[in-house]
Structure formats: C-alpha cells, structure tokens
Enzyme design. Structure first.
Site, PDB file in Angstrom:
ATOM      1  N   LEU A   1       0.824  -1.201   0.000  1.00  0.00           N
ATOM      2  CA  LEU A   1       0.000   0.000   0.000  1.00  0.00           C
ATOM      3  C   LEU A   1       0.859   1.252   0.000  1.00  0.00           C
ATOM      4  O   LEU A   1       1.739   1.407   0.854  1.00  0.00           O
ATOM      5  CB  LEU A   1      -0.913   0.025   1.227  1.00  0.00           C
ATOM      6  CG  LEU A   1      -1.943  -1.100   1.345  1.00  0.00           C
ATOM      7  CD1 LEU A   1      -2.479  -1.168   2.763  1.00  0.00           C
ATOM      8  CD2 LEU A   1      -3.069  -0.880   0.364  1.00  0.00           C
ATOM      9  N   ASP A   2       0.624   2.117  -0.948  1.00  0.00           N
ATOM     10  CA  ASP A   2       1.192   3.459  -0.863  1.00  0.00           C
ATOM     11  C   ASP A   2       0.430   4.217   0.214  1.00  0.00           C
ATOM     12  O   ASP A   2      -0.742   3.936   0.460  1.00  0.00           O
ATOM     13  CB  ASP A   2       1.044   4.160  -2.213  1.00  0.00           C
ATOM     14  CG  ASP A   2       1.470   5.616  -2.146  1.00  0.00           C
ATOM     15  OD1 ASP A   2       2.581   5.879  -1.674  1.00  0.00           O
ATOM     16  OD2 ASP A   2       0.663   6.472  -2.555  1.00  0.00           O
ATOM     17  N   LYS A   3       1.074   5.162   0.885  1.00  0.00           N
ATOM     18  CA  LYS A   3       0.388   5.899   1.963  1.00  0.00           C
ATOM     19  C   LYS A   3      -0.429   7.061   1.407  1.00  0.00           C
ATOM     20  O   LYS A   3      -1.654   7.097   1.528  1.00  0.00           O
ATOM     21  CB  LYS A   3       1.400   6.421   2.987  1.00  0.00           C
ATOM     22  CG  LYS A   3       0.740   7.267   4.098  1.00  0.00           C
ATOM     23  CD  LYS A   3       1.751   7.780   5.082  1.00  0.00           C
ATOM     24  CE  LYS A   3       2.560   8.931   4.527  1.00  0.00           C
ATOM     25  NZ  LYS A   3       1.778  10.179   4.351  1.00  0.00           N
ATOM     26  N   THR A   4       0.246   7.991   0.758  1.00  0.00           N
ATOM     27  CA  THR A   4      -0.413   9.218   0.331  1.00  0.00           C
ATOM     28  C   THR A   4      -1.396   8.954  -0.806  1.00  0.00           C
ATOM     29  O   THR A   4      -1.030   8.436  -1.855  1.00  0.00           O
ATOM     30  CB  THR A   4       0.629  10.259  -0.122  1.00  0.00           C
ATOM     31  OG1 THR A   4       1.587  10.431   0.918  1.00  0.00           O
ATOM     32  CG2 THR A   4      -0.040  11.579  -0.451  1.00  0.00           C
TER      33      THR A   4
ATOM     34  N   THR B   1      -3.704   6.831  -0.866  1.00  0.00           N
ATOM     35  CA  THR B   1      -4.263   5.480  -0.784  1.00  0.00           C
ATOM     36  C   THR B   1      -4.835   5.242   0.604  1.00  0.00           C
ATOM     37  O   THR B   1      -6.025   4.969   0.769  1.00  0.00           O
ATOM     38  CB  THR B   1      -3.187   4.436  -1.117  1.00  0.00           C
ATOM     39  OG1 THR B   1      -2.666   4.702  -2.419  1.00  0.00           O
ATOM     40  CG2 THR B   1      -3.768   3.030  -1.092  1.00  0.00           C
TER      41      THR B   1
END
Length: 837
Positions: A525-528, A530
């Site tokens: 998972l990407d943070k920003t 997502t």
C-alpha cells in the site's frame, strides 16, 4: 496567419506522429520510443507506449509483405496494457468500404465518441471525420478479429462487434435469422413428428397408409428444416474442416447430415441396403423426424444462447444509457437554453436541476446539492457537492441545483473511460481459459473416434437390425457432444463479472487480473492518496528568531510556489487563503526528496528536511525538538532557514481516509499480508502505521525502491498486489502481479494498474477481491458442469447402459441435452450480475 503549423514546427523542430493517438511528437522530448520491424516510433506518453507494445500491428497500416515480416523487437517501457480497439488508417478503411467488407462509419480523430454514417466535420471540434471500420471478434476466441460480421474459423460462433454496443447500432441479424429458421423448423417438425408417430400407432388413420407414402411425406416436411433451417450449421461444419479446427458444428453437421442422407436414400432407392439395415416391414428405417427435430432443437439452443449472450453486455448498455442526450447551458444573460450534448464545449457553464443526470465531467461553480454516484462508485450514499467539487457525467443530481463548468467531454469523461475499459476487459482472456482450449482441441477428434467405435461395436455385436442401431447410436454420440459449453464457460463469466465490477466501482482492465486477484497474499500500500486523502493541509507552524509567523509563511510560500510537491501545494494554499500577496522567488532550486531553496525579497530561504538543512551548514538544533514532536503526531514537517539560520517549522497533515481503518482490518482478516510504503519521513509513517495497525512499513522510499520491494516480495514466492495513486507508484504498479490504481489519482497510475478503484476508496479493494472470488467460482462451476456433462453424456449416447437397462439415448434427446448445456452455462454466468460484493 501561418495556418496548419504547430508552435513546435514554427520553431524549426521536426515532428513525427504518435502512431497510437496521432499527436505530433518531438523525438527529442518524447515520453518513450519503441522499435518495430527496424523502425523507431515515438510517443507522447507512456500509456501510448504500452498500448503500442501490446499489439504494434494494430496501430500501423498493413503492409503487403506482412506475412513474411520479421518478428517485432519492442522496447518495454512500463507495464503492458491490453490492446484497445483503435481506428484503422483511412486507406485501410476505404479499402474495406470498396470491397464491401465491414461496417464503415466516420469518427472524429480527437473524439471517437463522435460517430456518423457519412463523412463530414466533427460537430465539437470541426475536424474532418475519418473512416472507421467496426472490428468483429469471437466471444470465445478474442484473438480472432475481422473487419466485418461472420463466423469464427475456430469454433464457428458468430463474431460480435468489438466496440461497446450502443456506440454503434447493435447487430441482431444473426438472432433474427436463427429465429426465422426456428419458427419454420417448429412449424414443420410438429406435423413431421405426428406423421412419424401416427404411422406407427395402431388405430391411427395414418397407420394403414402405405409405408412408401409416409416416407415421401416425411421427406417433403423434413427437407426445408434440414437443408434451409440447418444450412448455417452445414456451412460452419464445412468451414471447420477447411480450417482444420473441428468444433461443435462439425459434429452437428455430420450427425444430422448422416441421418438425413441415409433417410433420403432409404426412401428413394431402398433396395441398395443389405438385410442388416432392414426393419420389421422389410424396409430400412428412416430418420427424417430425428434429423429435423435435431436441427430445430439446435436452432432453439442457438436462439436462447444468442439472447443470453446479449445480456452479458447489459453492464455496458446500462452505463451508456446514463449519458443524457441534452444539457442546459447558461447564456451570457443568465438564462438557460437546452442544447444537444454534442454541442457542449469545454468551459461551458451548465445547470443541473434536481433529478437531472450530470451531462459531462466538470467542477461545481455555484450552488449546493447531493449527487447519487452509485452507478460509478458503487457507494449507495449520495455525495455532497459544494463549489469546487468535481462532478462526474452520468451521475444523478438529487435535491439541490447547481451550476457547473464543463471540463471533460466525449471520450475524455470518466464514464467513457469506464465503458472502454469494461469492453476491453470483456474481450480479454483469463489464463484458466487455456485449460478449456486444450480440452476442446482434443475433444472433437475424440468424439469422432468414439462415434466410429460405437458404429463398429453395434454393427458387430448389436441386436438386429444391427446396422440401423449402429447408425442411430453413432449419430447420438455426434449430437450430444458439445465443446461449445467448455468454450463458453470462461469468457461468459468474465464478461458478466467485469460488468458487475463496473457497477460496484471496480474497473478490471483484463481477465488475468480478475483471476489473480483471489490468489493475492501480499498487498503493498502506498500511503499518500491510498491510505490518506492525498490532500495535505497545513496544520501548524512555529517561528523563532524574531520573525513573525505571517512573514515566515509568506517567505516559504514564495519558494514553494515553484514546487510541485503536495506539501508545497498545501503551504501555498494556506498563504492564499490568508490572502497574502506571494512574491516571486529568484534562483529557485529543487532537490528531489530533500527540499527547495531560493531568494525572496533579498533573503536566502531554505526549506526541507533536517538533513537537507544540515548539508547546507545550518544548525537545526533550535527547532529540532518542535519538529520531532510534530512528527510523532503523524504530521509531515519541513524545517525553514532564513539567511543561513533556523527560522521555524511548518507541519502539514494528510488526514487518514475515513474508510481506511475498517478496510485495513478487513483485509487483514482476509489473510492478506499488508506492507505500507511511502516517501514520507519515518516518524510520520510510524504514527500512521500505528494508528492503522500495520506492522510492516518502510519510510522515505523513492519510486525505484518501491519497485525493488515489490520484486523482492515476488522473489519470495508471494503473489503481490500494489495499490497506489501517483506517478511515483506507476513502476511498482506495473511490476506487481495485480496493480490497483486509485481512481482519484493520476492518469499514469490508472494506466499502469490492472484494476482501478473509481472512488479511490480502500473498501472497494475488498469488493475487488470478492468479485474475483465470485467470478472464478462461477468459472469453475461452468467448467465442472461442461466436463461432467460430456463425460456422462457421450458414453450414454454410445449405449453403455443398454446391456444392463435396455436404455438407448435417441438422437432427438441428445440434441435437446446438447442445446441446453450451452444455455445452462450462460445462465449460470448471468448469476454474477446479482453477486453481493
């Protein structure tokens, strides 16, 4: 006026055409290039490169020596996208028109949604319309593409338009033809059955008629049914022999043809048959009613199958029906005028009243309302819309009224992109299809062998009349076998499943991703954008050294104004909301992943990480404790120095999406291993990971490292899905087994992903996983039914039960079972439309 030249051409640059989108491209600044047959092609975007790499021949004019051309040498850039139906060259289209092949329509090169039946100018942009040939493909074999309607050379099924129904008029000619043949077959088969049964029934008026008369009457009734009604089957059966692709029509043509031809000879010259063919009356039996009713039942199966197949595209039709035909445009005096949707121009101000469909994609300028976006996102709750909010064409305005500015028209709208992606996905092949293909490849020859052995066994050991029994049972074997059910099992489920996903806000780009999604065991998972909203807001600020907070914000905003980083955008937006007049920065410098520097009003400004400031020789100790405290709270912190001295800190927070916590918990309960990657600092990343209960994470990750992490996980034997929304996520999305793009992100991310979550909400990720499970379960059910049907049906038709039970399967009942087997597979696939995700 120097018409016809672009600015680049006037500057003396040599431009070339992007073969995918036909745009002018400067080779020196092209986004990518590819080699094909010794020639280099240049592209305006990575998306065009991927499309070209997937199938170069589709984007280039055909060459006379294509059959002898060398294999392509393609330079891979990014992930591979499935091929898309594109407009052929004008020359090839005109050739098709002259030869009478294909359905020629005219489309705009800038907006393929504009489609006319004759040449002219585009009503939107004024460009000349170009010929387009509608391509036809087989629902079971998407690799078969033709310029006009016809039959698949592999399986014999009717080819269908490759484009979505509704963009072009739906072709019902085959269904209409089959229905006419069916009604004629029913009209003649019923009296034929009465004559046949009546001649054998004691006490019937027909019983005492001479057998010769009865046979000639049956010949008269059966001939139109078999030769006219069954003609398409004989055509396809002959084509299967010529093309050396034996299929269900091979078996049908041989079975009905044998029964009919035998009966004709038995009627006209019965004396040619030996005693082993003769029945109780001293004449050979005739099978006119079997041949005619078999043809009629197969026609019934074809009609039911064609109708069922049309329902599989109901998702696309429903999406196309969302497009309103008109829009209400505001005149300069503020009054409304109703115009055709084709006349809407980019920048027009449009009014949406309660109950109206939003005409195109755009931005709300005035008014407030709630909009039902369920058909696009799958979310049932209406979404509040205020000035500045985006609205999507095709969604339904609920309570209030608002004025919007049109931004995307025609093929640019989200709805048009969804329709295109669903159509492409429905024509793609799942890896599991190869199993059915292999079985079907051996199946028909095996059935022919079984039919021959059946004839031989009954001719040698069967009861009298032995040859008559041998013939009937061999025909039953040929008729009952149905490789069509095997071939339909996968593509029908894929077509319905991808359509169901579109209604749930899950866009599947290809069938392979749909199959792999249920097997995924690791989710990166990407943070920003997502896990978080991807729209950072400035949350706090501290200034030291005698500089005021207002001055600090003004100086930082001036430097950050030239940066494209989300943190920079948040700082500039805060300054604008404070109505500060931001000056221009001079000598601006950007250091990727570190910070920026520049001169503002004669003062040297440096903004970035603590390491970046330290590298510039700046002592950050006066502000380090404040920065660490804000970082521990999950905020992104930048340090500021003015004229070489620490001057303050600014914190920017990117709120976690409301659905992220529940979605993460649900994904973990589903057995997925979660790994969070981000370019943000470790303290912020750690705080968000703790809040979401994600144990594995990596911070300060550059795009190339995201790619290497995905590769590392794959090397461990993991099936990896990657979810992201930014340009920096594109390489990892393309590398992952399943790339999942957030619909709220960039176009590059969406083009690199295999699955797009339209709303950009992680809860839709569970819907995507459930969709994959439901579709694959449906495919396995279909394949099981098809395999079991044939494994049981063929031996019974051959007569294996006769020695034990005296049971024989008549060809008529074999035909009924064969016809309904295909229909049952499609009916099972259609259940996916009601699947709960």
């Amino acid at each position: 006026m120097d018409s016809g030249k672009t600015i680049s051409e006037k500057a003396g640059k040599t431009l070339v055409k992007d073969p995918v989108c036909n745009m002018d491209v400067d080779p020196a600044t092209a986004a990518g290039s590819a080699e094909y047959e010794g020639q280099t092609y240049y592209f305006c975007s990575l998306g065009c490169v991927k499309r070209f790499n997937a199938d170069p021949g589709k984007y280039l004019a055909p060459k006379p020596t294509a059959a002898h051309a060398p294999k392509s040498q393609i330079v891979q850039i990014g992930g591979i996208m499935p091929p898309k139906a594109v407009t052929p060259s004008a020359s090839s289209a005109s050739q098709e028109q002259q030869t009478g092949k294909g359905t020629v329509t005219y489309v705009c090169p800038m907006d393929p949604e504009v489609c006319e039946q004759k040449p002219g100018a585009c009503p939107k942009c004024g460009m000349a319309l170009e010929p387009e040939t509608v391509e036809y493909t087989c629902p079971m074999h998407p690799e078969i593409v033709r310029n006009g309607p016809g039959n698949c050379p592999i399986c014999g099924m009717a080819l269908e338009p490759r484009v979505a129904a509704g963009i072009h008029e739906e072709d019902n000619s085959e269904l209409s033809s089959m229905q006419r043949r069916l009604w004629v077959g029913v009209g003649l088969s019923i009296p034929l059955l009465v004559v046949s049964m009546g001649g054998m029934a004691t006490g019937s008026p027909l019983h005492n008629l001479p057998a010769v008369w009865m046979e000639w009457l049956q010949l008269f009734l059966a001939t139109p049914v078999v030769l006219w009604g069954g003609w398409p089957f004989f055509q396809r059966g002959w084509a299967s022999l010529v093309n050396r692709h034996l299929n269900m029509f091979t078996l049908i043509a041989m079975g009905t043809g044998t029964a009919y031809l035998f009966s004709v000879i038995a009627t006209v010259v019965p004396s040619v048959f030996p005693a082993s063919f003769l029945g109780h009356g001293g004449r050979p039996e005739v099978y006119f009613e079997s041949a005619a009713i078999i043809v009629t039942l197969v026609l019934l199966g074809q009609v039911l199958e064609l109708r069922a197949r049309r329902q599989t595209s109901s998702a696309i039709k429903a999406l196309l029906d969302l497009n309103p035909k008109t829009a209400r445009r505001l005149r300069s005096d503020g009054s409304d005028e109703e115009i055709s949707l084709d006349n809407v121009q980019r920048g027009d101000r449009l009014r949406a009243r309660p109950g109206d469909h939003v005409p195109v994609d755009g931005i709300v300028e005035e008014g407030n309302s709630s909009v039902d976006e369920s058909i696009i996102t799958g979310e049932s709750m209406p979404v509040e819309k205020m000035p500045g909010a985006k609205v999507v064409g095709g969604t339904v305005n609920q309570t209030g009224s608002f004025i919007m500015r049109a931004e995307k028209l025609g093929s640019e709208t989200l709805l048009a992109q969804i329709v295109r992606m669903v159509a492409e996905a429905q024509r793609s092949r799942a890896p599991i299809q190869s199993l059915a293909d292999k079985v079907s490849g051996y199946f028909v020859p095996a059935v022919l062998l079984v039919a021959v052995l059946t004839f031989i066994v009954w001719a040698i050991w069967g009861p009298e009349p032995r040859l008559a029994y041998a013939l009937v049972n061999a025909v039953a074997v040929l008729i009952i076998a149905c490789p069509c059910a095997l071939g339909l099992a996968t593509p029908m489920a894929v077509m319905v499943g991808t359509g169901r996903g579109a209604h749930a806000g899950v866009l599947v780009r290809n069938a392979e991703a749909l199959e792999l999604m249920e097997k995924v065991d690791t989710l990166v998972l990407d943070k920003t954008g997502t896990l978080t909203e991807g729209k950072p807001r400035m949350s706090s600020m501290a200034a030291i050294g005698g500089i005021s907070q207002v001055d600090l914000l003004l100086l930082v905003a001036a430097v950050e104004k030239s940066s494209e980083h989300p943190v920079a955008a948040a700082i500039v937006k805060e300054a604008e909301q404070c109505r500060l007049k931001i000056p221009e920065a001079e000598n601006f410098q950007s250091f990727t992943g570190q910070g920026v520097a520049g001169e503002v009003l004669g003062r040297q400004i440096v903004v970035g990480t603590s390491d970046f400031l330290a590298d510039k020789g700046i002592d950050t100790r006066p502000i380090s404790s404040q920065a660490e405290m804000l970082s521990r709270q999950g905020q992104t912190v930048v340090l500021v120095a003015v004229d070489g001295k620490a001057a303050g800190v600014i914190a920017v927070a990117d709120p976690i999406k409301p659905s992220a916590r529940e979605a993460v918990a649900s994904l973990k309960r589903g057995g997925l291993r979660l790994v969070m990657l981000t370019g943000d600092n470790r303290a912020t990343t750690e705080a968000i990971a703790k809040e979401l209960d994600i144990s594995e994470f990596e911070a300060e990750v550059l795009p190339e490292k995201k790619l290497s992490i995905v590769k590392k996980l794959q090397s461990e034997g993991r099936i990896v899905a990657m979810a992201g929304d930014g340009v920096n996520d594109a390489p990892a999305l393309a590398q992952a087994d399943v790339g999942i793009a957030m619909g709220t992100g960039t176009d590059v991310a969406m083009e690199s992903g295999d699955i797009t979550l339209i709303k950009g909400d992680l809860s839709a990720l569970m819907r995507a996983r459930n969709l994959s499970r439901a579709t694959m379960s449906n495919i396995r059910q279909n394949l099981f039914f098809a395999f079991i049907y044939n494994l049981l049906g063929v031996p019974i038709a051959a007569g294996v039960l006769y020695p034990f039970t005296g049971l024989l399967l008549q060809p008529i009942f074999a035909a009924a079972a064969m016809s309904f087997s295909s229909v049952s597979v499609i009916a099972n696939a259609l259940r996916l439309r009601r699947a709960k995700l």
